[in-house]
Design an enzyme around this catalytic site. Sequence first.
Site, PDB file in Angstrom:
ATOM      1  N   THR A   1     -22.419   1.924  -0.799  1.00  0.00           N
ATOM      2  CA  THR A   1     -21.794   0.652  -0.356  1.00  0.00           C
ATOM      3  C   THR A   1     -20.324   0.940  -0.032  1.00  0.00           C
ATOM      4  O   THR A   1     -19.429   0.536  -0.769  1.00  0.00           O
ATOM      5  CB  THR A   1     -21.904  -0.423  -1.445  1.00  0.00           C
TER       6      THR A   1
ATOM      7  N   HIS B   1      -0.134   5.598  -3.885  1.00  0.00           N
ATOM      8  CA  HIS B   1       0.713   6.731  -3.533  1.00  0.00           C
ATOM      9  C   HIS B   1       2.191   6.370  -3.616  1.00  0.00           C
ATOM     10  O   HIS B   1       3.035   7.243  -3.827  1.00  0.00           O
ATOM     11  CB  HIS B   1       0.365   7.232  -2.131  1.00  0.00           C
TER      12      HIS B   1
ATOM     13  N   HIS C   1     -12.023   4.337  -5.588  1.00  0.00           N
ATOM     14  CA  HIS C   1     -12.753   5.186  -4.645  1.00  0.00           C
ATOM     15  C   HIS C   1     -14.105   4.602  -4.264  1.00  0.00           C
ATOM     16  O   HIS C   1     -14.864   5.231  -3.530  1.00  0.00           O
ATOM     17  CB  HIS C   1     -12.938   6.593  -5.226  1.00  0.00           C
TER      18      HIS C   1
ATOM     19  N   ASN D   1      -0.167  13.320   1.526  1.00  0.00           N
ATOM     20  CA  ASN D   1      -0.083  12.067   2.267  1.00  0.00           C
ATOM     21  C   ASN D   1      -0.435  12.229   3.739  1.00  0.00           C
ATOM     22  O   ASN D   1      -0.182  11.329   4.547  1.00  0.00           O
ATOM     23  CB  ASN D   1       1.331  11.479   2.144  1.00  0.00           C
TER      24      ASN D   1
ATOM     25  N   ARG E   1      -4.582   2.459  -1.180  1.00  0.00           N
ATOM     26  CA  ARG E   1      -4.118   3.840  -1.328  1.00  0.00           C
ATOM     27  C   ARG E   1      -2.608   3.941  -1.166  1.00  0.00           C
ATOM     28  O   ARG E   1      -1.942   4.687  -1.891  1.00  0.00           O
ATOM     29  CB  ARG E   1      -4.828   4.726  -0.284  1.00  0.00           C
TER      30      ARG E   1
END
Length: 344
Positions: free
Chosen positions: A263, A85, A208, A110, A81
């Site tokens: 999962t 970002h 994701h 953030n 991530r």
Amino acid sequence: MARIHRDVSVLGSMALVALCLYCGVAGAVLNYTPGLRYDFYKNSCPRADDIVFEQMTEIFKTKPTAQDGDFGKNVAPDLLRLHFHDCFVRGCEGSVLMDKPGSEKTAPPNGRLEGFDAVDKIKAALEGECPGTVSCADLLAFAARDGVRLTGGFFYRVPAGRRDGYDSIAAEATKNLPDPRMNVDQLTLNFKNQGLTRDEMVILSGAHTIGDVACHHIDNRLYTYPGNNGVVPSLPRAFVKKLKGICPRPNLFDITVDMDQVTPIRFDSQYYKNLASKTSVLSSDQVLYDDVRTRPLVRVLESKLAFLSKFGPAMVRMGNINVLTGNQGEVRLNCRRKNSPGSA
């Protein structure tokens, strides 16, 4: 059961297509950005890749404690991530890591970023072996790749040579990062602004499959949807009950929910299967299946081999966004701040 048999019957052809696409995209990115090379640290820091992977492995296996900060298995989604970002704001130049008033860290999108302690640990190891050599931007690209690898994904080669930027501005993060309530048109435009295609948006969204999100980001799915007692009608009842058990009321900023409820710490294609069964957590994920323009690719990516084969090349493309190379920027000695005048 019929759908499962159909998926299995076409697995071979989908895998072949995925692997061919992998070869094509991987070849295309070799010269995508002048200044980036796969052997960039061959002479200056030949163990750079190994050091990052060793540190990531050690952190990944660490049982989190109050003293360890944000260590443990969450290092994989955290660093993935952070890299995303970082790249979507000013390009892949490490600005998301900076500590300063009004930095990107302070922007609302953030607010839950983690992994900074892990970056510090990896950077210290790199500085110990190759002082002032490996940039924080390259560190993030390597660490994101290794997070995928540690959670079951495919290894992919990452070209290096990025340099670190000098500034970090919260307003730019707010402007450029996608919102979890966006529709396909908005997401497509957001990624297009970064030079990425709609297909790459769908592929990169598969990240994701690991990680979590604050409960308030799904209030629009469970509590504030117009009518139907605030619940999105297409959500299966059992899934609603499960999510409300985790997020029992709206406006919860400090409780998180795994984005993949099947999962959650395995980098696989379950994310896309969840979209097909209407059990995605975020609305900006579910729209990828609901929209007829993106659904065909979602169905292809339900194959683990197809997804993992395409994810690496898409990440390499993302890692090339507006990079600084050559004499641009600097190599930060501390990822949290720019070097002082006179620093090496």
